[in-house]
Design an enzyme around this catalytic site. Sequence first.
Site, PDB file in Angstrom:
ATOM      1  N   LYS A  28       0.830  -1.214   0.000  1.00  0.00           N
ATOM      2  CA  LYS A  28       0.000   0.000   0.000  1.00  0.00           C
ATOM      3  C   LYS A  28       0.859   1.256   0.000  1.00  0.00           C
ATOM      4  CE  LYS A  28      -4.398  -1.698   1.465  1.00  0.00           C
ATOM      5  NZ  LYS A  28      -5.531  -1.685   2.376  1.00  0.00           N
ATOM      6  N   LYS A  70      -6.920 -12.367  -8.375  1.00  0.00           N
ATOM      7  CA  LYS A  70      -8.239 -12.357  -7.735  1.00  0.00           C
ATOM      8  C   LYS A  70      -9.061 -11.130  -8.139  1.00  0.00           C
ATOM      9  CE  LYS A  70      -7.542  -9.902  -3.460  1.00  0.00           C
ATOM     10  NZ  LYS A  70      -8.448  -9.435  -2.478  1.00  0.00           N
ATOM     11  N   LYS A  88     -11.694  -4.854  -6.126  1.00  0.00           N
ATOM     12  CA  LYS A  88     -12.342  -3.565  -6.401  1.00  0.00           C
ATOM     13  C   LYS A  88     -11.339  -2.522  -6.869  1.00  0.00           C
ATOM     14  CE  LYS A  88     -11.760  -1.913  -1.764  1.00  0.00           C
ATOM     15  NZ  LYS A  88     -11.235  -3.149  -1.182  1.00  0.00           N
TER      16      LYS A  88
END
Length: 325
Positions: free
Chosen positions: A110, A192, A195
Site C-alpha cells: 500500500k 483475484k 475492487k
Amino acid sequence: MRVFSGIQPTGIIHIGNLFGAIRNWILLQNHCECIFCIVNYHAITLPKKPEELKKQTYKMVAILLAAGIDPKKSILFIQSEVKEHTELCWILNTITKIPELERMTQFKEKAKEHKEDVNVGLFDYPILMAADILLYNIDIVPVGEDQKQHVELARTLARRFNKIFGETFKIPTASIQEDAGRIMGLDNPLKKMSKSAKSSLNYIAIDDSPQQIREKIKKAVTDSGKEIKKTPQKPAISNLLNIYSLSSGKEISTIEDEFKNSGYKEFKEKLALVLIEFLLPLQKKVRKIEKDQKYIKKVLAEGRRKAQEIAKDTIKEVKEKVGLV
Ligand code: ATP
Ligand code: LTN
C-alpha cells in the site's frame, strides 16, 4: 468457538467479497458465536471523503443484513463505536517493535501504491487489527490469505503481552479461506477479483444492473478450446463455472454436463442470467433495509452494546495488569 472478522466499508462490494468472505460468515453463524465488525478506523488509513465513508458504512451494514447476517445470532457493530479498540491498540503499540510492522507485506504494497498518503495509521493498521481480535477472546479469525500475516502478529502480541504482564489474552487462530472460495478477475483469471482493479470489467459489483452484468460476462476473457470444463488448463472457464455454481447452487459437474454440447457464447448468456437472478433479490433486500434506517440503527446499537460488554472487561483487566488503573 468464538469467531471474529472485519470488513472495510468500501464503495464497491463485488461477488468475490460476497462468495469469499460474507458467505462464509453466514455459514459460521449457525455453529459459532460470531462477532462481525465494520472496520471504519481501518478504512481511514487511506484518504476517504467523510460523507462517502458514512454512506458506505451504512451501505455495508445493509448488504451484510440482506445477505444473511442475522443480528439475533451474531454481533454486528461498527468499530469506531466501541472505544476499547483504539485504547487497546495504543497499549499494544507499546509492545510492538517497529521492524515487525516494517515487514508487513500489505503495508509495503500500500505504501508503494499510495506514495503520497503513507501515514502513521497505515503503518499501525496491523496493531489495530490485533486489538480488534484480542479484545474478544477469539478462537477463530476467518480471513483471506493476504491477512494471515496480520493475524500472526496478533498471536505474537498476545503471547508477548501474556509473558510480560501475565496470562491475559487467548491466542487466536487464522482460518484461511481455501482457493475454491476465491473468485478471479473476469478480465484476468490469474489474479483475484478486486475492487481496486484498473477496469470495472474485472468484477461484478453487487449493485450492477442486469445490463452491466450481461456486458461484463460477455466481455469476460475465456480460454482456448471450446469445452466447458473445470481444469487447471482453463483458468477463465473454471472461474466462470465457479461463479455459476455459487450463484445457482448447482454442482460444477452438473453444470459441465448441462453445457457439454454448448459453446462459450451460450454458456456465458446463461451465466449472466443466473447471476442476474441471484443478485436481483439481494439488491431488492438491500434497498428495503437501506430505507429502514431505524432498523439499521437498532441493530447497530444492539451490536455495540453486546460487543462493548465483552470489550470493556478485557480492557479493564489489561489496564490493571499494565498499571494504568
Ligand atoms: P482490494 O482491491 O483493496 O484488495 P478487495 O476487493 O480485494 O479489495 P477486501 O476489502 O480486501 O477486497 O476484502 C474483503 C474480504 O473479501 C476479505 O475477507 C477478502 O479475503 C475477501 N475477498 C476479496 N476479494 C476476494 C475474491 N476475489 N475472492 C474471494 N474473496 C475475496
Ligand atoms: N484487514 C482486514 C479487515 C479486518 C479484520 C480485523 C479481519 C480488520 N480487523 C480483524 C479479521 C479480524 C481486511 O482488510 N480484510
